[in-house]
Scaffold this active site. Sequence first.
Site, PDB file in Angstrom:
ATOM      1  N   LYS A  40       0.836  -1.191  -0.039  1.00 32.02           N
ATOM      2  CA  LYS A  40      -0.025  -0.058   0.043  1.00 32.02           C
ATOM      3  C   LYS A  40       0.933   1.239   0.064  1.00 32.02           C
ATOM      4  CE  LYS A  40      -3.903   2.218   2.397  1.00 32.02           C
ATOM      5  NZ  LYS A  40      -4.875   2.185   3.366  1.00 32.02           N
ATOM      6  N   GLU A  41       0.490   2.037  -0.813  1.00 29.62           N
ATOM      7  CA  GLU A  41       1.522   3.431  -0.957  1.00 29.62           C
ATOM      8  C   GLU A  41       1.575   4.436   0.120  1.00 29.62           C
ATOM      9  OE1 GLU A  41       3.564   4.308  -3.293  1.00 29.62           O
ATOM     10  OE2 GLU A  41       3.506   2.241  -4.196  1.00 29.62           O
ATOM     11  N   HIS A  83       5.512   4.256   1.296  1.00 26.35           N
ATOM     12  CA  HIS A  83       6.071   3.248   0.488  1.00 26.35           C
ATOM     13  C   HIS A  83       7.481   3.942  -0.216  1.00 26.35           C
ATOM     14  CE1 HIS A  83       6.690   0.258  -2.782  1.00 26.35           C
ATOM     15  NE2 HIS A  83       7.050  -0.411  -1.844  1.00 26.35           N
ATOM     16  N   HIS A 115     -13.145   5.174   6.607  1.00 23.57           N
ATOM     17  CA  HIS A 115     -12.099   5.781   5.638  1.00 23.57           C
ATOM     18  C   HIS A 115     -11.256   6.700   6.131  1.00 23.57           C
ATOM     19  CE1 HIS A 115     -10.316   7.210   2.171  1.00 23.57           C
ATOM     20  NE2 HIS A 115     -11.197   8.220   2.167  1.00 23.57           N
ATOM     21  N   PHE A 116      -9.912   6.716   5.955  1.00 23.67           N
ATOM     22  CA  PHE A 116      -8.912   7.613   6.397  1.00 23.67           C
ATOM     23  C   PHE A 116      -8.828   8.340   5.138  1.00 23.67           C
ATOM     24  CE2 PHE A 116      -5.031   9.812   7.102  1.00 23.67           C
ATOM     25  CZ  PHE A 116      -5.098  10.275   8.416  1.00 23.67           C
ATOM     26  N   ASP A 117      -8.810   9.711   5.148  1.00 26.96           N
ATOM     27  CA  ASP A 117      -8.748  10.473   3.851  1.00 26.96           C
ATOM     28  C   ASP A 117      -7.578  11.092   3.896  1.00 26.96           C
ATOM     29  OD1 ASP A 117     -10.398  11.253   1.248  1.00 26.96           O
ATOM     30  OD2 ASP A 117      -9.547  13.000   1.847  1.00 26.96           O
TER      31      ASP A 117
HETATM   32  P1  DGP Z   1      -8.412   4.169   3.339  1.00 27.76           P
HETATM   33  O1  DGP Z   1      -8.838   4.396   4.794  1.00 27.76           O
HETATM   34  O2  DGP Z   1      -8.430   4.964   2.351  1.00 27.76           O
HETATM   35  O3  DGP Z   1      -7.077   3.434   3.590  1.00 27.76           O
HETATM   36  O4  DGP Z   1      -9.350   2.860   2.897  1.00 27.76           O
HETATM   37  C1  DGP Z   1     -10.269   2.241   3.730  1.00 27.76           C
HETATM   38  C2  DGP Z   1     -11.630   1.814   3.020  1.00 27.76           C
HETATM   39  O5  DGP Z   1     -12.424   3.217   2.678  1.00 27.76           O
HETATM   40  C3  DGP Z   1     -11.455   0.897   1.707  1.00 27.76           C
HETATM   41  O6  DGP Z   1     -12.285  -0.105   1.851  1.00 27.76           O
HETATM   42  C4  DGP Z   1     -11.665   1.790   0.610  1.00 27.76           C
HETATM   43  C5  DGP Z   1     -12.663   2.893   1.078  1.00 27.76           C
HETATM   44  N1  DGP Z   1     -12.675   4.191   0.444  1.00 27.76           N
HETATM   45  C6  DGP Z   1     -11.666   4.753  -0.135  1.00 27.76           C
HETATM   46  N2  DGP Z   1     -11.901   6.241  -0.481  1.00 27.76           N
HETATM   47  C7  DGP Z   1     -13.237   6.403   0.228  1.00 27.76           C
HETATM   48  C8  DGP Z   1     -13.970   7.384   0.198  1.00 27.76           C
HETATM   49  O7  DGP Z   1     -13.786   8.515  -0.273  1.00 27.76           O
HETATM   50  N3  DGP Z   1     -15.122   7.345   1.117  1.00 27.76           N
HETATM   51  C9  DGP Z   1     -15.436   6.161   1.647  1.00 27.76           C
HETATM   52  N4  DGP Z   1     -16.470   6.023   2.571  1.00 27.76           N
HETATM   53  N5  DGP Z   1     -14.688   5.394   1.853  1.00 27.76           N
HETATM   54  C10 DGP Z   1     -13.360   4.994   0.954  1.00 27.76           C
HETATM   55  P1  DGP Z   2       1.366  14.195   2.454  1.00 28.68           P
HETATM   56  O1  DGP Z   2       1.905  13.429   3.737  1.00 28.68           O
HETATM   57  O2  DGP Z   2       0.971  15.637   2.709  1.00 28.68           O
HETATM   58  O3  DGP Z   2       2.423  14.094   1.621  1.00 28.68           O
HETATM   59  O4  DGP Z   2       0.026  13.318   2.111  1.00 28.68           O
HETATM   60  C1  DGP Z   2      -0.117  12.088   1.627  1.00 28.68           C
HETATM   61  C2  DGP Z   2      -1.181  11.885   0.959  1.00 28.68           C
HETATM   62  O5  DGP Z   2      -1.766  10.529   1.466  1.00 28.68           O
HETATM   63  C3  DGP Z   2      -2.378  12.549   1.058  1.00 28.68           C
HETATM   64  O6  DGP Z   2      -3.224  12.781   0.000  1.00 28.68           O
HETATM   65  C4  DGP Z   2      -3.222  11.977   2.129  1.00 28.68           C
HETATM   66  C5  DGP Z   2      -3.072  10.652   1.753  1.00 28.68           C
HETATM   67  N1  DGP Z   2      -3.057   9.692   2.866  1.00 28.68           N
HETATM   68  C6  DGP Z   2      -2.190   9.614   3.959  1.00 28.68           C
HETATM   69  N2  DGP Z   2      -2.632   8.584   4.944  1.00 28.68           N
HETATM   70  C7  DGP Z   2      -3.670   7.760   4.235  1.00 28.68           C
HETATM   71  C8  DGP Z   2      -4.324   6.912   4.292  1.00 28.68           C
HETATM   72  O7  DGP Z   2      -4.116   5.920   5.339  1.00 28.68           O
HETATM   73  N3  DGP Z   2      -5.050   6.113   3.332  1.00 28.68           N
HETATM   74  C9  DGP Z   2      -5.367   7.008   2.211  1.00 28.68           C
HETATM   75  N4  DGP Z   2      -6.194   6.606   1.440  1.00 28.68           N
HETATM   76  N5  DGP Z   2      -4.803   8.224   2.057  1.00 28.68           N
HETATM   77  C10 DGP Z   2      -3.822   8.558   2.840  1.00 28.68           C
END
Ligand code: DGP
Ligand code: DGP
Length: 120
Positions: A40-41, A83, A115-117
């Site tokens: 995962k990146e 990564h 979801h973590f954004d």
């Molecule tokens: P992440 O927290 O982004 O590492 O991914 C956790 C889960 O959230 C994974 O099943 C994909 C999903 N996911 C990715 N983008 C979004 C989003 O914008 N909204 C929601 N609700 N889920 C997301």
């Molecule tokens: P930065 O640390 O500012 O270089 O941002 C890295 C990017 O990755 C930013 O768009 C937020 C995103 N990011 C950080 N942690 C997570 C995570 O756990 N899940 C997802 N889907 N995105 C993440």
Amino acid sequence: CAPSYETFLTQHYDNPKSSVGKQYCDVMMKRRGLDKPACKEVNTFIHGTKNNIIAVCTASGGKDYGKGLRISLRPFTVTTCKHKGGSTRPPCKYSDNKSSRYIVIACNQDGKPVHFDESL
Ligand code: DGP
Ligand code: DGP
């Protein structure tokens, strides 16, 4: 995918921060299964209590951030794993960055994080 609270905890919850040695991200990304099928990146681990993270889904701990997201009212201690490049297949090598940041998450209809954004 249908994101779930359990998946969110697996990917993003680590409190207190696990004592796994110097290469925290390398160890934790593998331990939580985030090295498969490919590395995962980017992934962030939140070193806060479940109650405080869940509270971000409510008015007591978070506020609307648009696009179905919520931002915490207070910063959390987090570690972001990135990564390092090269092969995307395990063994995955990560850089670690620990900091205090406001977290941006999505919550489900039960008021649980799914979801973590980002964090800022
Ligand atoms: P992440 O927290 O982004 O590492 O991914 C956790 C889960 O959230 C994974 O099943 C994909 C999903 N996911 C990715 N983008 C979004 C989003 O914008 N909204 C929601 N609700 N889920 C997301
Ligand atoms: P930065 O640390 O500012 O270089 O941002 C890295 C990017 O990755 C930013 O768009 C937020 C995103 N990011 C950080 N942690 C997570 C995570 O756990 N899940 C997802 N889907 N995105 C993440």
